[in-house]
Design a protein around this motif. Structure first.
Motif, short mmCIF file in Angstrom:
data_model
loop_
_atom_site.label_atom_id
_atom_site.label_comp_id
_atom_site.label_asym_id
_atom_site.label_seq_id
_atom_site.Cartn_x
_atom_site.Cartn_y
_atom_site.Cartn_z
N PHE A 1 9.79 6.51 1.24
CA PHE A 1 9.94 7.50 0.18
C PHE A 1 9.44 8.87 0.64
CE2 PHE A 1 9.21 3.32 -1.67
CZ PHE A 1 10.35 3.19 -2.46
N SER A 2 10.02 9.90 0.06
CA SER A 2 9.60 11.27 0.39
C SER A 2 8.27 11.63 -0.23
CB SER A 2 10.66 12.27 -0.08
OG SER A 2 10.71 12.34 -1.51
N GLY A 3 8.00 11.10 -1.44
CA GLY A 3 6.85 11.55 -2.21
C GLY A 3 7.19 12.74 -3.08
N ASN A 4 6.22 13.22 -3.81
CA ASN A 4 6.42 14.31 -4.76
C ASN A 4 6.19 15.68 -4.13
OD1 ASN A 4 6.91 12.28 -6.55
ND2 ASN A 4 5.26 12.80 -7.97
N GLY B 1 4.50 21.39 -5.81
CA GLY B 1 4.58 22.82 -5.56
C GLY B 1 5.16 23.20 -4.21
N MET B 2 5.47 22.25 -3.38
CA MET B 2 6.00 22.51 -2.04
C MET B 2 7.48 22.89 -2.10
SD MET B 2 5.82 19.73 1.04
CE MET B 2 4.20 19.28 0.42
N SER B 3 7.92 23.78 -1.23
CA SER B 3 9.34 24.13 -1.16
C SER B 3 10.12 22.98 -0.55
CB SER B 3 9.55 25.40 -0.33
OG SER B 3 9.38 25.13 1.06
N ASP B 4 11.41 22.93 -0.85
CA ASP B 4 12.26 21.88 -0.29
C ASP B 4 12.29 21.93 1.23
OD1 ASP B 4 12.80 21.00 -2.81
OD2 ASP B 4 14.89 21.63 -2.85
N LEU B 5 12.34 23.11 1.79
CA LEU B 5 12.40 23.24 3.24
C LEU B 5 11.10 22.78 3.89
CD1 LEU B 5 13.90 24.01 5.78
CD2 LEU B 5 13.16 26.39 5.43
N ASP B 6 9.97 23.18 3.32
CA ASP B 6 8.68 22.74 3.88
C ASP B 6 8.54 21.22 3.77
OD1 ASP B 6 7.89 25.26 4.62
OD2 ASP B 6 6.68 25.63 2.82
N GLY B 7 8.98 20.68 2.63
CA GLY B 7 8.93 19.23 2.46
C GLY B 7 9.79 18.50 3.47
N GLY C 1 0.80 -1.22 0.00
CA GLY C 1 0.00 0.00 0.00
C GLY C 1 0.83 1.26 0.00
N ILE C 2 0.42 2.23 0.80
CA ILE C 2 1.06 3.54 0.78
C ILE C 2 2.51 3.50 1.26
CG2 ILE C 2 0.35 4.28 3.10
CD1 ILE C 2 -0.20 7.08 1.86
N THR C 3 2.88 2.50 2.05
CA THR C 3 4.25 2.44 2.54
C THR C 3 5.26 2.24 1.41
OG1 THR C 3 4.21 0.05 2.97
CG2 THR C 3 3.53 1.51 4.77
N ARG C 4 4.81 1.75 0.24
CA ARG C 4 5.71 1.59 -0.88
C ARG C 4 5.32 2.46 -2.08
NH1 ARG C 4 4.92 -4.55 -3.11
NH2 ARG C 4 5.72 -3.65 -5.04
N ASN C 5 4.59 3.53 -1.80
CA ASN C 5 4.17 4.47 -2.84
C ASN C 5 5.20 5.58 -2.97
OD1 ASN C 5 2.81 6.66 -4.27
ND2 ASN C 5 0.92 5.52 -3.94
N LEU C 6 5.83 5.68 -4.13
CA LEU C 6 6.89 6.67 -4.33
C LEU C 6 6.37 8.10 -4.36
CD1 LEU C 6 8.18 3.94 -5.41
CD2 LEU C 6 9.53 5.38 -6.93
N GLU C 7 5.16 8.30 -4.85
CA GLU C 7 4.64 9.64 -5.05
C GLU C 7 3.89 10.19 -3.84
OE1 GLU C 7 2.34 9.67 -8.64
OE2 GLU C 7 4.03 9.04 -9.90
N HIS D 1 11.65 10.04 -12.18
CA HIS D 1 10.65 10.29 -11.14
C HIS D 1 10.42 11.80 -11.02
CE1 HIS D 1 10.72 6.08 -10.01
NE2 HIS D 1 12.04 6.15 -10.05
N LYS D 2 9.75 12.35 -11.99
CA LYS D 2 9.50 13.78 -12.03
C LYS D 2 8.83 14.26 -10.74
CE LYS D 2 10.83 14.19 -16.38
NZ LYS D 2 12.03 14.96 -16.79
N ASP D 3 9.36 15.33 -10.20
CA ASP D 3 8.79 16.03 -9.05
C ASP D 3 9.09 15.36 -7.71
OD1 ASP D 3 7.29 18.40 -8.34
OD2 ASP D 3 5.62 17.12 -7.73
#
Length: 298
Positions: free
Chosen positions: A140-143, A146-152, A100-106, A185-187
Motif C-alpha cells: 500500500f502507498s499509505g496516506n 499533506g504530501m504532494s502527489d509527486l513527493d509521495g 504488521g506494517i506490511t499490511r497497513n493501508l495508512e 480511505h480518506k487521504d
C-alpha cells in the motif's frame, strides 16, 4: 431495472443450456439459479479468486471447502498462518499479505518514516511467499498527510526500488492497491490509476504492479473499461465489488461486470480476478456463487 438487447444477449450466452431461460430475464432471476448453473466446471477465461476478509464469519476451513466446490481456485488476502489450510484443500493464494506494517493501508511507502520497517518486513516476507509457491504480495502507498502527489510518488519509488532485487530474485511481484479516497480511505495516496502507472514507471521493474480494484476506481474515476485498456500493462490483479455499497455485483448496483470481464480478457490478462464484495444477504455462499457466475464469461 430494464436490460437492453445487448445485455440480454450476453446473459443468454452465459446461461445457455442451463435450463433457466424460461424465467423472466433479469440478473436477479438468472443468477438466482446459481445452484443449477455453476458447479465446478467453469469456462476458464477468468481465473476466479475470493478475498477472505469478506467472509470472516465463516470458519476458514469451512470456507475453503465451500470455495473448492464452486470451482474457485484461490482464496486471497491470507497471511502465512493460513497458507497451510489452502494447501490442504488444493487452493492457491493469488494475492497474499503479510503481518504488521506490511499490511497497513495508512502507513505505507509514501512516508519515508515507514521505509526502514517496510523494507525489513517485505525482505522477510518475499522469500516466504516464494517458498509457499505464490508469486505476488499486496502493498500500500499509505496516506498523504499533506504530501504532494509527486513527493509521495518519489518516496514510494525510493523504497520500492530497494526491494526490487529481492522481488526479482524470488520472482515475487509487489502489487500496490488502488483505493478510493472519496468514500472509504480518506487521504490515501494511490487513489488514481494514472498515479499508480506513474509509480510503476518510476520504479522501473516488472516486479512492481498495480491491483486495479473495480469498486474503488469506479467511485474515484469511473470510465473503467477505457482505463483498463489504457493501463493494463501496469495491472497484475483485479478486484470486484458492487457500486455503491460494496455489496453484490448484480443488478442491485451500477457496474455491468460481464462487459468489464470481457475487456480484461481482451487485454490478454491471464491472472486472477478476486471477488471482494461484502455479501448483504443471508446466504453468503449463494452470493459468491452468483458473482462467480456473472464474471465467468464464455
Amino acid at each position: 431495472m430494464t436490460i437492453n438487447n445487448d445485455r440480454r444477449s450476453v446473459l443468454k450466452n452465459m446461461v445457455k443450456g442451463a435450463g433457466v431461460l424460461a424465467l423472466p430475464l433479469t440478473l436477479t432471476n438468472v443468477f438466482g439459479e446459481t445452484q443449477k448453473v455453476l458447479g465446478s466446471v467453469l469456462h476458464g477465461k477468468i481465473r476466479h479468486s475470493v478475498c477472505r476478509w469478506c467472509y470472516n464469519k465463516i470458519p476458514f476451513e469451512t470456507f475453503a471447502h465451500e470455495v473448492k466446490k464452486l470451482g474457485i481456485t484461490s482464496i486471497e488476502l491470507c497471511g502465512p498462518s493460513e497458507w497451510p489450510v489452502l494447501k490442504k484443500y488444493g487452493l492457491t493464494c493469488a494475492l497474499p499479505w503479510g503481518e504488521g506494517i506490511t499490511r497497513n493501508l495508512e502507513k505505507g511507502f509514501c512516508d519515508p518514516a515507514n521505509h526502514e520497517e517496510l523494507i525489513k518486513g517485505f525482505e522477510d516476507l518475499i522469500p516466504q511467499v516464494q517458498q509457499a509457491g505464490y508469486d505476488q504480495v499486496i502493498c500500500f502507498s499509505g496516506n498523504r498527510r499533506g504530501m504532494s502527489d509527486l513527493d509521495g510518488m518519489r518516496n514510494c519509488a525510493v523504497a520500492l526500488r530497494k526491494l526490487m532485487p529481492t522481488a526479482e530474485k524470488h520472482n515475487v511481484t509487489l502489487v500496490m492497491e488502488l483505493l478510493n479516497s472519496k468514500v472509504n480511505h480518506k487521504d490515501y495516496m494511490c487513489d488514481r490509476t494514472s498515479w499508480g502507472a506513474g509509480l510503476c514507471e518510476m520504479v522501473g521493474s516488472e516486479k512492481f504492479k498495480l491491483l486495479y480494484d473495480i469498486y474503488h476506481m469506479q467511485i474515484m474515476e469511473g470510465d473503467v473499461i477505457a482505463t483498463i485498456k489504457k493501463y493494463h500493462k501496469y495491472i497484475s490483479h483485479y478486484h470486484t465489488g458492487g457500486v455503491p455499497g460494496r455489496n453484490e455485483i448484480d443488478e442491485s448496483q451500477e457496474v455491468f461486470y460481464p462487459a468489464i470481464m470481457k475487456a480484461i480478457v481482451d487485454t490478454g490478462y491471464k491472472g486472477f480476478v478476486g471477488q471482494e464484495f461484502i455479501p448483504s444477504r443471508k446466504d453468503d455462499i449463494a452470493s459468491l456463487k452468483q458473482a462467480v457466475t456473472i464474471c465467468d464469461i464464455s
